[in-house]
Scaffold this active site. Structure first.
Site, short mmCIF file in Angstrom:
data_model
loop_
_atom_site.label_atom_id
_atom_site.label_comp_id
_atom_site.label_asym_id
_atom_site.label_seq_id
_atom_site.Cartn_x
_atom_site.Cartn_y
_atom_site.Cartn_z
N LYS A 95 0.86 -1.12 0.05
CA LYS A 95 0.04 0.01 0.10
C LYS A 95 0.90 1.09 -0.14
O LYS A 95 1.91 1.07 0.71
CB LYS A 95 -0.88 0.04 1.18
CG LYS A 95 -1.62 1.33 1.60
CD LYS A 95 -2.23 1.31 2.98
CE LYS A 95 -0.86 1.47 4.02
NZ LYS A 95 -0.27 2.74 4.04
N VAL B 83 9.40 -4.49 6.60
CA VAL B 83 8.29 -4.34 7.64
C VAL B 83 8.35 -3.06 8.55
O VAL B 83 9.51 -2.33 8.32
CB VAL B 83 8.62 -5.54 8.88
CG1 VAL B 83 8.18 -6.85 7.90
CG2 VAL B 83 9.61 -5.47 9.38
N ALA C 10 7.40 -0.13 7.64
CA ALA C 10 8.13 0.47 6.72
C ALA C 10 7.01 1.50 5.88
O ALA C 10 7.30 2.38 4.90
CB ALA C 10 8.40 -0.43 5.35
N ILE D 258 4.02 0.94 4.45
CA ILE D 258 3.51 0.30 3.09
C ILE D 258 2.32 -0.76 3.57
O ILE D 258 2.22 -1.51 2.42
CB ILE D 258 4.51 -0.02 2.00
CG1 ILE D 258 5.49 -1.03 2.42
CG2 ILE D 258 5.29 1.10 1.34
CD1 ILE D 258 6.60 -1.55 1.25
N GLY D 259 2.45 -0.83 4.57
CA GLY D 259 1.19 -1.83 5.09
C GLY D 259 1.48 -3.37 4.71
O GLY D 259 0.54 -4.01 4.45
N GLY D 260 2.71 -3.72 4.69
CA GLY D 260 3.11 -4.97 4.42
C GLY D 260 2.27 -6.11 5.38
O GLY D 260 1.66 -7.07 4.72
N GLY D 261 2.44 -5.91 6.56
CA GLY D 261 1.71 -6.89 7.53
C GLY D 261 0.25 -6.75 7.33
O GLY D 261 -0.40 -7.66 7.55
N ALA E 196 -1.42 -6.16 4.52
CA ALA E 196 -1.64 -6.63 3.36
C ALA E 196 -1.60 -8.06 3.28
O ALA E 196 -2.55 -8.73 2.69
CB ALA E 196 -0.62 -6.06 2.06
N ASP F 7 -4.90 -0.33 8.83
CA ASP F 7 -4.89 -0.54 7.49
C ASP F 7 -5.44 -1.59 6.51
O ASP F 7 -5.21 -2.05 5.50
CB ASP F 7 -3.45 -0.40 7.16
CG ASP F 7 -2.74 0.83 6.84
OD1 ASP F 7 -3.45 1.90 6.77
OD2 ASP F 7 -1.53 1.22 7.22
#
Length: 294
Positions: free
Chosen positions: A11, A97, A99, A101-104, A106, A138
């Site tokens: 994201k 992570v 970061a 950009i919403g990795g977790g 997503a 998120d």
């Protein structure tokens, strides 16, 4: 039965306004969100006890699997859906992570989509949205993983017709805790950052089918209100933004979310690819992705 597979797209907050802080401590935001073509991959084998294994270059940064957002989102959905079929998740982790950009988030949204498929739950079932909402701010926006405006505490979403935007994304491999950035922003409970007239002011969105140039002009009028406090928490973000803004063909460079990932948008894919290659060569310790936002 072959495992079910979902990708979890990064994201990117193209704009991010923090309107104020509610009495309950949550922050009201107004953001234009896009999704990138860099992903984690999540597999799910239905049946048996709930478990999670993690592989890939980012596996060591994922922490305790028992407290992973994938597991928490699954348990939240199980509370809403009696008799939910559980199973084994396998995460191939590539996104950085902490970061911005919403990795977790997503990954957790991908888990909810996999559980929906395995249990015959339709995509617009409110129980999916509720499980996402109670697990993380998120995760609702990541459920659909499509461009949208995001307001409230991340739970008010409206789809946007965003064209593909060539981009470069950089993370200096420095984790930044969202709570630290909001703490540096320094809003007290019940405090607003903007006046009521600004909150009520109607946004004139680009028309359906608008070009990338029109959207870039629109986005340039925005900002990321967390960029300045994030720079105080982790000054290397300023170095990343400088590097992006000095590349050929860059049209807009900004931080995403609470950082430290920053992005730049280019006029064409060739400029984005060349910029990404040059940055990766000059800064081999950084995570660099050249691709497309949409």
């Amino acid at each position: 039965m072959q495992p079910l597979i979902e990708t979890a797209r990064a994201k990117v907050n193209l704009t991010l306004r923090v309107l104020g802080r509610r009495p309950d401590g949550y922050h009201d935001i107004d953001s234009v969100v896009a999704f990138a073509d860099c992903v984690d991959t999540l597999a799910f084998a239905p049946g048996g006890d709930l478990s999670l294994t993690t592989t890939g270059p980012g596996a060591d940064a994922c922490g305790d699997s028992g407290d992973n957002l994938i597991i928490r989102a699954t348990r939240a959905l199980a509370e809403c859906v009696p008799g939910l079929t559980l199973g084994r998740f396998s995460l191939d982790k590539h996104l950085p992570v902490a970061a911005g950009i919403g990795g977790g988030s997503a990954d957790a949204a991908a888990a909810l989509r996999l559980l929906a498929t395995a249990n015959g739950i339709v995509a617009d079932d409110e129980r999916l949205s509720e499980a996402a909402r109670v697990t993380g701010a998120d995760i609702p926006v990541c459920l659909a993983s499509r461009a949208c405006s995001m307001q409230g505490i991340g739970d008010e979403l409206a789809a946007l017709d965003l064209p593909e935007l060539p981009c470069v994304m950089i993370n200096p491999r420095v984790a930044v805790a969202t709570k630290d950035v909001f703490a540096e922003l320094g809003l007290k409970k019940g405090q607003f950052r903007v006046g009521i007239s600004e909150v009520l002011e109607a946004v004139t969105w680009p028309k359906v089918g608008a070009s990338a140039d029109v959207w870039l002009d629109f986005l340039k009028g925005g900002a990321n209100d967390l960029e300045a406090p994030a720079l105080r928490v982790e000054p290397i973000i300023g170095d990343v933004l400088t590097v992006l803004r000095e590349t050929d063909g860059v049209r807009l460079a900004r931080m995403s979310g609470s950082g430290a990932t920053c992005f730049a948008i280019y006029g064409n894919a060739d400029d984005a690819k060349s910029a990404g290659q040059a940055i990766a060569q000059a800064h081999p310790g950084w995570w660099v992705h050249a691709g497309v936002l949409s």
